[in-house]
Scaffold this active site. Structure first.
Site, PDB file in Angstrom:
ATOM      1  CG  ASP A 133      35.375  28.774 104.198  1.00 33.91           C
ATOM      2  OD1 ASP A 133      36.174  29.299 103.391  1.00 33.91           O
ATOM      3  OD2 ASP A 133      35.475  27.602 104.589  1.00 33.91           O
ATOM      4  CG  ASP A 138      36.871  24.469  99.504  1.00 31.63           C
ATOM      5  OD1 ASP A 138      36.144  23.924  98.660  1.00 31.63           O
ATOM      6  OD2 ASP A 138      37.915  25.079  99.214  1.00 31.63           O
TER       7      ASP A 138
END
Length: 342
Positions: A26, A28
């Protein structure tokens, strides 16, 4: 990863970068926050890549194109090509292309990332509900997305046009705090129409399928900071996961996690890719990890010992998850977490 109920974080005698062929990362809250690299991320990813691990960046944010994401990562000191970035826009574009004829018009409520992904699948982005779209797709459009775009989506959806969403994350981290995400925008159209979209992004299977198709990963490790997207997505895809504590998940949320939100491994940040993971062992009526022992009392979680805070957290997870079984732990862990500084 087994879909049976996980009762404790697992250990690994190998560095995770050696035990898995591909990290599905991922962005953010894991690699960057507010556009800036998270501490230790750049060096950790460079070391993992140098050791032979493939790095793929998997994001529910449909606003930016893979080229833009790759350029941003490269600027941060993480050399990345567009082929290393998988977005929910790509996943939802594939989902739409499987249900409408090639060359169909699709009403876009979102940003350039969605338009590029639709064109890649031979679909034609349009801007109005009056353009005779075969589908409506909604993705994160950023803070400047005009309110009128939601009206366009609502007009088309109310007429029966199939509605798709890249993802339904209610919030998104920013440099100034937590902001509304695409899920909040989806709620606007849902309220106006009473309809339900087909959703592609994490934690749902279309996103996992898109990631595996594009990376060819044989033994992937999902790396994320969100229990309800990254970790649940790994659970749904039946692959292992590493939760890093650099994003939105805190100690109480982790202890209370139901089975589908329990990660295989827990670490502070991306340095966890470069090390083995300590074993959490049964000891008496509780669990030991490092210098800590944790167990479940009648009303709260108990913690004794000393040492690395993360070892204490792992032991507490084992006590909480075991006590909760296939539910969410309701025992008070505040005092124990405070002792760990978490």
């Amino acid at each position: 990863m087994s879909r049976s109920v996980r009762t404790r974080p697992e250990g690994s005698g190998q560095a995770l970068s050696e035990a898995y062929d591909t990290a599905l990362l991922d962005l953010d809250g894991v690699v960057y926050a507010g556009g800036n690299a998270i501490v230790h991320a750049v060096d950790s990813l460079a070391s993992a890549r140098a050791g032979g691990m493939r790095l793929a960046y998997v994001t529910n944010n449909a606003l930016r194109t893979p080229d833009a994401v790759a350029d941003h990562l490269t600027e941060l000191g993480i050399p990345t090509g567009a082929q290393d970035v998988i977005t929910s826009a790509q996943a939802v574009a594939r989902l739409i292309s499987e249900q409408v004829p090639g060359g169909s018009r699709v009403l876009v409520i979102g940003g350039e990332g969605l338009r590029v992904a639709l064109r890649e699948r031979g679909l034609v982005p349009v801007e109005s509900a009056d353009d005779d779209p075969a589908a409506v797709v909604q993705g994160f459009g950023g803070p400047d997305l005009p309110w009128g775009r939601f009206a366009e989506a609502s007009y088309a959806v109310a007429r029966g046009v199939p509605w798709f969403a890249s993802n339904t994350d209610l919030t998104i981290p920013s440099g100034r705090g937590i902001a509304p995400g695409n899920g909040a925008a989806v709620e606007v159209v849902r309220i106006a129409t009473g309809a339900e979209p087909q959703v592609a992004g994490k934690p749902l299977p279309p996103m996992h399928r898109e990631t595996i198709l594009r990376t060819g990963a044989k033994r992937p490790l999902v790396v994320g900071d969100r229990l309800d997207t990254d970790i649940e997505g790994a659970f749904n895809g039946e692959v292992d996961s590493l939760l890093v504590l650099t994003g939105v998940t805190d100690g109480p949320q982790l202890l209370a996690a139901p089975p589908q939100h329990r990660p295989t491994y827990v670490d502070a940040d991306l340095r966890g890719l470069l090390t083995g993971q300590p074993e959490v062992a049964v000891e008496g009526d509780g669990f030991r990890c490092g210098g800590w022992t944790a167990g479940a009392g009648t009303e709260r979680l108990e913690l004794t010992g000393e040492g690395e805070a993360l070892d204490g957290l792992r032991a507490l997870c084992a006590a909480a998850w075991t006590a909760a079984g296939d539910g969410a732990c309701e025992l008070d862990g505040g005092k124990a977490l405070a002792r760990l500084g978490l």
